[in-house]
Design an enzyme around this catalytic site. Structure first.
Site, PDB file in Angstrom:
ATOM      1  N   HIS A 212      36.023  37.628  36.318  1.00 30.01           N
ATOM      2  CA  HIS A 212      35.958  38.939  36.970  1.00 30.01           C
ATOM      3  C   HIS A 212      35.967  38.766  39.017  1.00 30.01           C
ATOM      4  CE1 HIS A 212      35.709  43.677  36.985  1.00 30.01           C
ATOM      5  NE2 HIS A 212      36.295  43.256  38.961  1.00 30.01           N
TER       6      HIS A 212
ATOM      7  N   ASP B 218      32.424  40.683  38.835  1.00 31.52           N
ATOM      8  CA  ASP B 218      33.171  41.748  40.491  1.00 31.52           C
ATOM      9  C   ASP B 218      32.351  41.119  42.225  1.00 31.52           C
ATOM     10  OD1 ASP B 218      34.854  43.849  40.795  1.00 31.52           O
ATOM     11  OD2 ASP B 218      33.331  45.087  38.871  1.00 31.52           O
TER      12      ASP B 218
ATOM     13  N   LYS C 266      46.685  42.150  36.604  1.00 32.12           N
ATOM     14  CA  LYS C 266      45.495  42.843  36.699  1.00 32.12           C
ATOM     15  C   LYS C 266      45.773  44.439  36.404  1.00 32.12           C
ATOM     16  CE  LYS C 266      41.665  45.238  37.273  1.00 32.12           C
ATOM     17  NZ  LYS C 266      40.416  45.130  38.283  1.00 32.12           N
TER      18      LYS C 266
ATOM     19  N   HIS D 170      44.556  48.020  37.632  1.00 30.05           N
ATOM     20  CA  HIS D 170      43.484  48.912  37.962  1.00 30.05           C
ATOM     21  C   HIS D 170      43.858  50.110  38.461  1.00 30.05           C
ATOM     22  CE1 HIS D 170      40.224  49.444  40.471  1.00 30.05           C
ATOM     23  NE2 HIS D 170      39.600  48.678  40.388  1.00 30.05           N
TER      24      HIS D 170
ATOM     25  N   HIS E 113      34.906  45.412  32.646  1.00 29.93           N
ATOM     26  CA  HIS E 113      33.677  46.293  32.718  1.00 29.93           C
ATOM     27  C   HIS E 113      33.761  47.114  31.582  1.00 29.93           C
ATOM     28  CE1 HIS E 113      35.963  48.210  36.152  1.00 29.93           C
ATOM     29  NE2 HIS E 113      36.286  47.048  36.781  1.00 29.93           N
TER      30      HIS E 113
ATOM     31  N   HIS F 244      35.053  51.327  46.453  1.00 27.41           N
ATOM     32  CA  HIS F 244      35.900  52.339  46.181  1.00 27.41           C
ATOM     33  C   HIS F 244      37.039  53.014  46.761  1.00 27.41           C
ATOM     34  CE1 HIS F 244      37.089  50.428  41.976  1.00 27.41           C
ATOM     35  NE2 HIS F 244      35.807  50.385  41.898  1.00 27.41           N
TER      36      HIS F 244
END
Length: 567
Positions: free
Chosen positions: A134, A360, A217, A219, A272, A320
């Protein structure tokens, strides 16, 4: 016959069968299960020692001898905890057995000759280099930090500190995939790139795989809708690559039931899976009980401590692109951070329901702490839950095998690279980490990449010996020049190999081809196969696994922490 005390033997040659070794300052102990040595025929390098011409070193040409031998190593891997000599040839693990001179010694299958280098591993632990699945490729300096922690393989995506990369592990589109593959060619770590999987039609996904993406991926920041999930997995099934997913925290396009329905019975890697890093609130953790779901954690929630919740709110706002002045953004952040599910995550790891750990990196995770935090969880769970059967109060071999698999073989299998990396096994790249037991999981003694030392703690360069202070990690010759290309690997999908992408981009590194991604299931996760029925109370967030309430208090003190990091 001469005799030597067990303590004196361990001091000279390292522990043998029945000896126990404590892992750093944790509560974890391992017991040696097997010793490949023939007592009295051990080899050791140094003045007056065994590996000398005509003694432990033979006369064979380089073709018949090892390039490198690690002597008397205590190997800790998912398959066993054993004492052995490790022979390395052409950058790969060639033999695990007994080193020496077959002309004068019995039982030798790791021949030492004039062309053989030696690393003294007696008293040291050897593990496989970690696989961090990740990675946000936000900055190239992550590689140094990861290598210095014992991680030698990155799977992830990104293009640098772009806003999209700060939030998502995607290298989007053929142009960026080409540039990142070319950049990775000079980084002394194995790399596989993930493309962007958020699309409702397949052609833009197929072209990314042909351009070198080893996985896709999904997301939520790009829209993890049921349509995108279904389309992405359809392409993955067609082209044998893995799909990783960060699901819809806000439940805008559907809830956990809708996502699982869109996935169907197809294999997927859930990032996660507890949810603090993102995913259906409050019950994405339920996915860890599915046979086709390969669940992983990112390291900020590992282990659950008195500081975990407070730290996460600030991290989330930055990563984010949220605005603390907007009430909806704050509510979004708070919906993801739940004490109850974070506490349950540690227990589910200990039960073997969560199969992997990862970082991450710089996007709500610490790239240099995958190994460290995995073992902190193992320690904490031993204190909370006692020995795991069949372990005893005196050794934790099974628990240790379960936890080491979480950042080595299991992510390698998940992403179709287990034939190249992820364990200390014959035929695989010699990506190995040496640890002094007192510093296990914290500070490696040295790191081998493709059979060559790539980083190590090194003292004053003007010192008369290598050890004077200040000692800190420095790049070694394996990280320099063309040696990088001969000892690192870029992973590509078969579709990219078929079009000659490595030649087209003039990649100079070793190339590994991902395969078998679509066949991997939860029962294939080594020592982490449990598929419990996980339930989450929508009001209290309490988590149950097969009816058992999963609760534990946050840790206020941990091993592998301030004792090792004064500065």
């Amino acid at each position: 016959m001469s005799h030597i005390s067990r303590q004196a033997y361990a001091d000279m040659f390292g522990p043998t069968v029945g000896d126990r070794v404590r892992l750093a300052d944790t509560a974890l102990w391992v017991e040696v299960e097997k010793d490949f040595t023939i007592y009295g025929e051990e080899v050791k390098f140094g003045g007056g020692k065994v590996i000398r011409d005509g003694m432990g070193q033979g006369q064979m040409l380089a073709a018949e001898a090892m390039d490198l031998v690690l002597t008397n190593a205590l190997i800790i891997d998912h398959w066993g905890i054993v004492k052995a000599d490790i022979g390395i040839k052409h950058g790969r693990i060639a033999v695990i057995g007994k080193a020496g001179n077959p002309d004068v010694q019995p039982g030798v299958n790791v021949p030492v000759g004039p062309g053989t280098e030696v690393i003294a591993a007696e008293g040291k632990i050897v593990t496989a280099g970690g696989v961090d699945s990740h990675i946000h490729f936000i900055c190239p300096q992550q590689v140094d930090e990861a290598l210095n922690s014992g991680v030698t393989t990155f799977i992830g995506g990104g293009t640098g500190p772009a806003t999209g990369t700060n939030a998502t592990t995607c290298t989007p589109g053929p142009w960026y995939l080409a540039r990142m593959l070319q950049a990775a060619d000079s980084l002394p770590i194995n790399i596989g790139l993930l493309g962007k999987g958020n699309a409702s039609r397949p052609d833009a996904l197929r072209e990314q795989i042909a351009a070198g993406a080893v996985g896709l991926k999904l997301h939520e920041d790009w829209g993890s809708t049921p349509a995108a999930i279904d389309c992405c997995l359809g392409v993955a099934e067609e082209m044998d690559i893995q799909v990783a997913i960060h699901t819809d925290t806000l439940n805008e396009s559907g809830c956990i039931e809708d996502t699982l329905a869109a996935i169907g019975d197809r294999t997927i890697h859930t990032f996660h899976t507890e949810g603090a890093g993102g995913g259906h609130a409050p019950d994405i953790i339920r996915a860890a009980g599915q046979a086709n779901v390969l669940p992983s954690s990112t390291n900020p929630t590992l282990p659950y401590t008195i500081n975990t919740v407070d730290e996460h709110l600030d991290m989330l706002m930055v990563c984010h692109h949220l605005d603390p002045s907007i009430a909806e953004d704050v509510a979004f952040a708070e919906s993801r951070i739940r004490r109850e599910t974070i506490a349950a995550e540690d227990i589910l790891h200990d039960m073997g329901a969560f199969a992997m750990t990862s970082s991450d990196s710089q996007a709500m995770g610490r790239v240099g702490e995958v190994v460290l935090r995995t073992w902190q969880v193992a320690h904490q769970m031993k204190l909370r839950r006692g020995p795991l059967a069949p372990d005893t109060p005196y050794s934790d071999n099974f628990r240790v095998k379960r936890y080491i698999a979480k950042y080595t073989i299991n992510p390698a299998l998940t992403h179709g690279i287990g034939h190249e990396v992820g364990s200390v096994e014959v035929g695989k790249l010699a990506d190995l980490v040496l640890w002094s037991p007192a510093f296990f999981a914290v500070k490696p003694a040295l790191v081998l990449k493709g059979g060559m030392i790539v980083t190590a703690p090194m003292g004053d360069i003007n010192g008369s010996i290598p050890t004077p202070q200040p000692v800190h990690y420095r790049p070694m010759f394996g990280a320099l020049g063309a040696a990088r290309h001969a000892t690192r690997m870029t992973f590509l999908p078969q579709a990219a190999m078929d079009r000659g992408l490595a030649e087209e981009l003039n990649l100079r590194s070793l190339i590994g081809v991902v395969n078998g991604c679509r066949r991997v299931r939860k029962p294939d996760m080594v020592h982490n196969t449990l598929q419990p029925l996980i339930e989450v109370d929508a009001q209290t967030y309490q988590v149950r696994a097969d009816g058992e309430l999963l609760v534990c208090e946050p840790a206020s003190e941990l091993p592998l922490a301030q004792r090792y990091f004064l500065f």
